[in-house]
Enzyme design. Structure first.
Site, mmCIF file in Angstrom:
data_model
loop_
_atom_site.group_PDB
_atom_site.id
_atom_site.type_symbol
_atom_site.label_atom_id
_atom_site.label_comp_id
_atom_site.label_asym_id
_atom_site.label_seq_id
_atom_site.Cartn_x
_atom_site.Cartn_y
_atom_site.Cartn_z
ATOM 1 N N GLU A 186 0.808 -1.216 0.000
ATOM 2 C CA GLU A 186 0.000 0.000 0.000
ATOM 3 C C GLU A 186 0.850 1.278 0.000
ATOM 4 O O GLU A 186 0.336 2.360 0.280
ATOM 5 C CB GLU A 186 -0.937 -0.009 1.196
ATOM 6 C CG GLU A 186 -1.989 -1.110 1.146
ATOM 7 C CD GLU A 186 -2.959 -1.021 2.305
ATOM 8 O OE1 GLU A 186 -3.807 -0.119 2.294
ATOM 9 O OE2 GLU A 186 -2.845 -1.848 3.220
ATOM 10 N N SER B 201 -6.771 -1.863 1.138
ATOM 11 C CA SER B 201 -7.000 -1.172 -0.138
ATOM 12 C C SER B 201 -7.491 -2.110 -1.239
ATOM 13 O O SER B 201 -7.214 -1.887 -2.420
ATOM 14 C CB SER B 201 -5.733 -0.437 -0.594
ATOM 15 O OG SER B 201 -5.388 0.580 0.306
ATOM 16 N N TYR C 113 -9.269 4.862 -5.643
ATOM 17 C CA TYR C 113 -8.228 5.882 -5.706
ATOM 18 C C TYR C 113 -8.004 6.526 -7.075
ATOM 19 O O TYR C 113 -7.359 7.565 -7.157
ATOM 20 C CB TYR C 113 -6.888 5.279 -5.244
ATOM 21 C CG TYR C 113 -6.951 4.678 -3.859
ATOM 22 C CD1 TYR C 113 -7.089 5.485 -2.735
ATOM 23 C CD2 TYR C 113 -6.896 3.299 -3.676
ATOM 24 C CE1 TYR C 113 -7.161 4.942 -1.464
ATOM 25 C CE2 TYR C 113 -6.958 2.748 -2.403
ATOM 26 C CZ TYR C 113 -7.088 3.569 -1.312
ATOM 27 O OH TYR C 113 -7.158 3.032 -0.048
ATOM 28 N N ARG D 6 -11.835 3.078 11.122
ATOM 29 C CA ARG D 6 -12.949 3.049 10.169
ATOM 30 C C ARG D 6 -13.356 1.611 9.928
ATOM 31 O O ARG D 6 -12.533 0.780 9.531
ATOM 32 C CB ARG D 6 -12.544 3.690 8.843
ATOM 33 C CG ARG D 6 -13.731 4.025 7.935
ATOM 34 C CD ARG D 6 -13.294 4.297 6.503
ATOM 35 N NE ARG D 6 -13.010 3.045 5.803
ATOM 36 C CZ ARG D 6 -11.848 2.781 5.205
ATOM 37 N NH1 ARG D 6 -10.854 3.642 5.230
ATOM 38 N NH2 ARG D 6 -11.677 1.632 4.579
ATOM 39 N N ASP E 49 -15.585 -1.166 7.874
ATOM 40 C CA ASP E 49 -16.264 -1.420 6.605
ATOM 41 C C ASP E 49 -17.307 -2.502 6.833
ATOM 42 O O ASP E 49 -17.057 -3.481 7.551
ATOM 43 C CB ASP E 49 -15.263 -1.863 5.542
ATOM 44 C CG ASP E 49 -14.254 -0.773 5.208
ATOM 45 O OD1 ASP E 49 -14.584 0.416 5.386
ATOM 46 O OD2 ASP E 49 -13.131 -1.099 4.784
ATOM 47 N N GLU F 246 -14.288 -5.451 8.389
ATOM 48 C CA GLU F 246 -12.944 -5.207 8.907
ATOM 49 C C GLU F 246 -12.895 -3.860 9.603
ATOM 50 O O GLU F 246 -13.790 -3.031 9.457
ATOM 51 C CB GLU F 246 -11.906 -5.247 7.783
ATOM 52 C CG GLU F 246 -12.106 -4.178 6.720
ATOM 53 C CD GLU F 246 -11.086 -4.283 5.599
ATOM 54 O OE1 GLU F 246 -10.012 -3.681 5.746
ATOM 55 O OE2 GLU F 246 -11.380 -4.963 4.595
ATOM 56 N N ASN G 41 -10.173 -0.662 10.046
ATOM 57 C CA ASN G 41 -8.940 -0.020 9.605
ATOM 58 C C ASN G 41 -8.457 0.920 10.704
ATOM 59 O O ASN G 41 -9.175 1.837 11.095
ATOM 60 C CB ASN G 41 -9.193 0.781 8.326
ATOM 61 C CG ASN G 41 -9.727 -0.090 7.205
ATOM 62 O OD1 ASN G 41 -8.983 -0.728 6.490
ATOM 63 N ND2 ASN G 41 -11.053 -0.119 7.058
ATOM 64 N N GLY H 286 -7.123 5.668 5.197
ATOM 65 C CA GLY H 286 -6.584 6.536 4.163
ATOM 66 C C GLY H 286 -6.918 7.997 4.421
ATOM 67 O O GLY H 286 -7.967 8.331 4.969
#
Length: 323
Positions: free
Chosen positions: A27, A159, A229, A267, A269, A283, A285, A289
């Site tokens: 990443e 990602s 992205y 964060r 998901d 998951e 994070n 990002g």
């Protein structure tokens, strides 16, 4: 607008700050985008912030050059998995985000699911299999156990790297080979059909707060690396869910965050099963990002927290596990 965190922070009192970004994980390109954004934002509001790439400089330089704290904008292995956090603990330099243990557990998607499932939180059914177990015969059996489609992922990457939604038996072998390029143990998940959601958290323990839920609508329903992205076609929707459901999701995410021992920010998901509007955790994070396309800044902006002040607040929360 009232915000969930105190933004009255003296930027000059935070000392010399290292923004850690780059690194050696898969990443790295995303981390470079995140870190450059954070660096520019902190400098714009008076923080004495400097770029620091652990792939290019020894970490001891942080101590030798008098850095008072570190903003971790690294993603993936070596930056989000407890490794850099442990090094900063040893150096005695406070850092943003979760500590060593929480970072290590959250970076391992399989272990995260085990913790959540043990506490009764909803997460898709799954199988975790090592490289040695993944014979052709065993791979053929997986759709029979989880149903089709099957989500195949390397559990220590982010990602959307190495992830495949295998629609049929014929897709399984290729999906496994792709994921094995990134990991020696793979995670196979039951596919939850419905909207994809994300929910950020700021803070720690009982003081943690959930930010507004974002519904993600990507082209062809494929929120992959490119749609995260590299394009501007993905839609990010606020307020698309009934208020009561959004509140339930916020409580679920806070429970999931606290169970892992996260702090600072994170964060989650999720998938929302269309059949019965039930949310499923995917998951957590712990170093989300911070690019122009990233979701935590979007959620913070919805509450009136602009990007520079979000970065400043996160930096103000930097500390050590042992503190």
């Amino acid at each position: 607008m009232n915000t969930p965190v105190d933004l009255n922070i003296d930027a000059t009192a935070l000392g010399k700050v290292a923004v850690l970004f780059g690194g050696t994980s898969a990443e790295r390109p995303v981390s470079l985008m995140s870190g450059n954004g954070v660096l520019a934002a902190l400098q714009s509001i008076g923080v004495d912030a400097h770029a620091f790439d652990p792939a290019e400089r020894p970490l001891q330089a942080l101590k030798d050059e008098g850095f008072a704290r570190a903003f971790i904008a690294l993603h993936g292995r070596g930056g989000e998995d407890g490794t850099i956090q442990g090094a900063l603990e040893w150096l005695g330099i406070p850092y943003t985000g979760s500590g060593v243990t929480a970072s290590g557990v959250a970076m391992d998607k399989t272990m995260t699911k085990r913790v959540w499932a043990a506490e009764g939180l909803t997460t898709p059914q799954y199988l975790a299999l090592s490289r040695a177990e993944l014979t052709r015969e065993r791979i053929r059996q997986i759709p029979d156990e989880l149903g089709l489609p099957v989500i195949v992922k390397p559990p220590h990457e982010g990602s959307s790297i190495g992830i495949t939604k295998a629609a049929g038996y014929s897709d399984m072998q290729g999906a496994v080979e792709l994921a094995l390029g990134f990991d020696d143990e793979l995670l196979f998940e039951q596919c939850i059909e419905g909207p994809e959601l994300t929910c950020a958290v700021l803070g720690e323990g009982e003081g943690a707060v959930a930010l507004p839920v974002i519904e993600i609508r990507a082209e062809a329903g494929n929120y992959d690396f490119a749609n995260k992205y590299e394009t501007d076609t993905t839609q990010y929707l606020f307020g698309s869910l009934p208020a009561a459901l959004e509140a339930d999701i916020g409580r679920l995410v806070l429970h999931a965050y606290r169970l892992l021992g996260c702090r600072g920010w994170g964060r989650a998901d999720l998938m929302l099963r269309k059949a019965d509007m039930k949310p499923f955790l995917l998951e957590m994070n712990t170093s989300p990002g911070m690019t122009s396309h990233s979701l935590v800044p979007k959620a913070a902006q919805a509450l009136g927290i602009d990007y520079p002040h979000l970065c400043l607040w996160l930096l103000s929360q930097a500390r050590l596990d042992r503190a």
